[in-house]
Design an enzyme around this catalytic site. Structure first.
Site, short mmCIF file in Angstrom:
data_model
loop_
_atom_site.label_atom_id
_atom_site.label_comp_id
_atom_site.label_asym_id
_atom_site.label_seq_id
_atom_site.Cartn_x
_atom_site.Cartn_y
_atom_site.Cartn_z
N HIS A 59 0.87 -1.18 0.00
CA HIS A 59 0.00 0.00 0.00
C HIS A 59 0.90 1.22 0.00
CE1 HIS A 59 1.11 0.11 4.19
NE2 HIS A 59 0.59 -1.09 4.39
N GLY B 7 1.93 3.11 2.25
CA GLY B 7 2.96 3.13 3.30
C GLY B 7 4.25 2.51 2.79
N HIS B 8 4.12 1.32 2.19
CA HIS B 8 5.31 0.65 1.64
C HIS B 8 5.92 1.51 0.51
CE1 HIS B 8 2.81 -2.93 2.96
NE2 HIS B 8 3.94 -3.18 3.58
N GLY C 239 9.28 1.59 8.37
CA GLY C 239 8.19 2.51 8.68
C GLY C 239 8.06 2.72 10.18
N ASP D 42 5.72 0.60 12.74
CA ASP D 42 6.14 -0.53 13.58
C ASP D 42 7.27 -0.03 14.48
OD1 ASP D 42 4.54 -2.86 12.39
OD2 ASP D 42 5.34 -1.83 10.65
N SER E 3 -1.38 -3.70 5.80
CA SER E 3 -1.85 -4.81 4.96
C SER E 3 -3.02 -5.53 5.62
CB SER E 3 -0.72 -5.81 4.72
OG SER E 3 0.41 -5.15 4.21
P1 AMP Z 1 5.24 -5.19 6.37
O1 AMP Z 1 5.01 -5.55 4.94
O2 AMP Z 1 4.00 -5.00 7.16
O3 AMP Z 1 6.27 -6.07 7.03
O4 AMP Z 1 5.90 -3.74 6.33
C1 AMP Z 1 7.06 -3.50 5.60
C2 AMP Z 1 7.58 -2.13 5.95
O5 AMP Z 1 6.61 -1.14 5.63
C3 AMP Z 1 7.89 -1.99 7.45
O6 AMP Z 1 9.07 -1.23 7.61
C4 AMP Z 1 6.68 -1.24 7.94
O7 AMP Z 1 6.92 -0.49 9.11
C5 AMP Z 1 6.40 -0.32 6.75
N1 AMP Z 1 5.02 0.18 6.80
C6 AMP Z 1 3.90 -0.57 6.98
N2 AMP Z 1 2.82 0.25 7.03
C7 AMP Z 1 3.27 1.51 6.90
C8 AMP Z 1 2.64 2.79 6.89
N3 AMP Z 1 1.33 2.94 7.03
N4 AMP Z 1 3.43 3.89 6.72
C9 AMP Z 1 4.79 3.76 6.59
N5 AMP Z 1 5.42 2.58 6.60
C10 AMP Z 1 4.68 1.47 6.75
#
Ligand code: AMP
Length: 283
Positions: free
Chosen positions: A34, A36-37, A147, A150, A186
């Site tokens: 999304h 954020g990523h 991000g 977390d 996600s």
């Molecule tokens: P994940 O796929 O959930 O393991 O997240 C991968 C990376 O994306 C991690 O560094 C998360 O902290 C970051 N991330 C997830 N959601 C967001 C968001 N809303 N804004 C910024 N970074 C994010």
């Protein structure tokens, strides 16, 4: 965008790029991407780095009763999204590629992984540290992007990089939110329409306390107000709310600018765990 599934191939690819002087930016993800990523990929690209994103749903960081098998894997859409932000490489390994056998090594970090997520997700950070250190060894990036959403994970990764002398600069990128303030995740796609409406209560509570801290510094009082405020949204369960020092994650008694207070909230909306955090003062 290059899509590479084998470890040796990505090592060779990056080696060639490094020889010609390119610096590498790395964005580890579990996919179901999304905005954020994508903001992490954009941050890497804006530094002029050859940007490698990984999509790997890491079994080692899921507990036995968690959603590993049902975690969303919309890989075609993820590829489109990564291409839309000009990501250079997608590293997309299988579980067998990353874990051809059960790893013997265990990485632990007693201090930062006692509380909060660690308490509610036994073994989670050990799994995160294992996969991130493997990915760091494979990609050997100059920069890696995580991000702020977390928050505890960021603290753990920064500490791991220090303790293990990884020559990698860690960049923390602010949380990207939906228009009503809900932190993008996600897992938000698991929310029913009704749960989605409640979910905004986490952001609203963070904002409520961020305003209150202007005239109330005692964290016991702030937490009492936070619990009362969040109650009306009808979350199934509040896993924790706390106000901690941004670097050490130690619980604070007083929330002053100097001790970098961050409020952490994790709550369950139906069966979906939502986590968020906010600096109580702009840093
Ligand atoms: P994940 O796929 O959930 O393991 O997240 C991968 C990376 O994306 C991690 O560094 C998360 O902290 C970051 N991330 C997830 N959601 C967001 C968001 N809303 N804004 C910024 N970074 C994010």
């Amino acid at each position: 965008m290059e899509i590479i599934t084998h470890i040796t191939d990505v090592i060779n690819y990056i080696h060639v790029k490094k020889v010609i002087g390119q610096e590498i930016g790395f964005v580890p993800t579990m996919g179901a991407l999304h905005e954020g990523h994508l903001s992490l990929v954009r941050a890497s690209k804006s530094k002029g780095l050859l940007t490698v994103a990984s999509v790997f749903v890491n079994p080692a960081q899921f507990g036995p009763n968690e959603d590993f098998h049902k975690y969303p894997r919309p890989i075609e859409n993820d590829i489109k999204l990564l291409e839309s932000v000009d990501c250079d490489v997608l590293f997309l390994p299988s579980v067998e590629e990353m874990y051809p056998e059960t790893p013997n090594i265990q990485i632990t970090m007693p201090f930062l992984t006692q509380k909060y997520e660690a308490e509610h997700r036994k073994g989670h950070f050990e799994g995160v540290m294992l996969v991130v250190s493997k990915l760091f060894n494979i990609i050997s990036p100059d920069f890696a992007f995580f991000g702020q959403k977390d928050f505890q994970q960021c603290a753990v990764i920064k500490q791991m990089v220090k303790d293990l002398s990884y020559p990698i600069k860690i960049e923390i990128i602010p949380t990207v939110r939906e228009t009503d303030g809900l932190a993008m995740s996600s897992r938000n796609r698991y929310l029913s329409e009704e749960e989605r409406k409640k979910a905004v209560g986490i952001y609203q509570t963070l904002m409520y306390i961020k305003n209150m801290v202007q005239h109330e510094k005692n964290t016991k009082n702030l937490l009492r107000h936070a619990y009362t405020f969040i109650e009306k949204f009808g979350f199934t369960q509040i896993d924790y709310i706390d106000i901690v020092h941004a670097d050490t994650l130690e619980t604070l008694q007083e929330a002053h600018f100097e001790n970098k207070p961050v409020m952490l909230i994790t709550a369950r909306c139906g069966t979906t765990r939502l986590l968020d955090n906010m600096y109580l003062y702009e840093q």
